[in-house]
Design a protein around this motif. Structure first.
Motif, mmCIF file in Angstrom:
data_model
loop_
_atom_site.group_PDB
_atom_site.id
_atom_site.type_symbol
_atom_site.label_atom_id
_atom_site.label_comp_id
_atom_site.label_asym_id
_atom_site.label_seq_id
_atom_site.Cartn_x
_atom_site.Cartn_y
_atom_site.Cartn_z
ATOM 1 N N HIS A 28 48.793 59.472 -1.816
ATOM 2 C CA HIS A 28 47.958 60.355 -2.867
ATOM 3 C C HIS A 28 47.648 61.588 -1.772
ATOM 4 C CE1 HIS A 28 44.208 59.593 -0.278
ATOM 5 N NE2 HIS A 28 44.585 58.540 -0.136
ATOM 6 N N ARG A 29 47.627 62.866 -2.543
ATOM 7 C CA ARG A 29 47.141 64.185 -1.975
ATOM 8 C C ARG A 29 46.001 63.747 -1.106
ATOM 9 N NH1 ARG A 29 47.827 68.187 -6.588
ATOM 10 N NH2 ARG A 29 46.816 69.588 -5.056
ATOM 11 N N PRO A 30 45.981 64.569 0.114
ATOM 12 C CA PRO A 30 44.644 64.658 0.963
ATOM 13 C C PRO A 30 43.327 64.830 -0.222
ATOM 14 C CG PRO A 30 46.373 65.891 1.986
ATOM 15 C CD PRO A 30 46.907 65.670 0.589
ATOM 16 N N ASP A 31 42.574 63.894 -0.069
ATOM 17 C CA ASP A 31 41.329 63.977 -0.845
ATOM 18 C C ASP A 31 40.412 62.918 -0.370
ATOM 19 O OD1 ASP A 31 39.366 62.716 -3.071
ATOM 20 O OD2 ASP A 31 40.090 64.728 -4.002
ATOM 21 N N GLU A 32 39.197 63.217 0.165
ATOM 22 C CA GLU A 32 38.200 62.480 0.832
ATOM 23 C C GLU A 32 37.768 61.255 0.014
ATOM 24 O OE1 GLU A 32 37.640 61.579 4.238
ATOM 25 O OE2 GLU A 32 39.357 63.132 4.635
ATOM 26 N N HIS A 33 37.565 61.468 -1.281
ATOM 27 C CA HIS A 33 36.981 60.523 -2.143
ATOM 28 C C HIS A 33 38.183 59.435 -2.368
ATOM 29 C CE1 HIS A 33 34.064 59.093 -4.950
ATOM 30 N NE2 HIS A 33 35.084 58.946 -6.036
ATOM 31 N N VAL A 34 39.266 59.894 -2.694
ATOM 32 C CA VAL A 34 40.247 59.090 -3.060
ATOM 33 C C VAL A 34 40.671 58.111 -1.760
ATOM 34 C CG1 VAL A 34 42.856 58.457 -3.810
ATOM 35 C CG2 VAL A 34 41.266 60.465 -4.711
ATOM 36 N N ARG A 35 40.643 58.736 -0.613
ATOM 37 C CA ARG A 35 40.812 58.315 0.689
ATOM 38 C C ARG A 35 39.958 56.886 0.953
ATOM 39 N NH1 ARG A 35 39.025 57.253 5.211
ATOM 40 N NH2 ARG A 35 37.232 58.596 4.948
#
Length: 76
Positions: A28-35
């Protein structure tokens, strides 16, 4: 056998792609919530690949990881 599965988690695209030896790439593209949602599912079931910025999940954990990420997916 899963080739590529695209899920949307917290509104972001998450790709699950089969690798030649049965492992699973999770990107996934860098995204703190998704991470924060994806990392706990993948951790201790594979390793982080810095070169491609994705998780490589070992084949014995594929089904569990796919199932858990599907449960996190946006249902619209």
């Amino acid at each position: 056998m899963l080739e590529t599965l695209v899920l949307y988690i917290a509104g972001e695209r998450v790709e699950l792609r089969s690798l030649p030896f049965g492992d699973l790439a999770v990107y996934h593209r860098p995204d703190e919530h998704v991470r924060a949602l994806v990392e706990p599912v993948c951790r201790n079931r594979g390793y982080w690949n810095n070169k491609y910025n994705n998780w490589i999940v070992f084949r014995q954990f594929r089904a569990a990881v796919v199932s858990e990420l599907e449960a996190e997916a946006d249902h619209v």
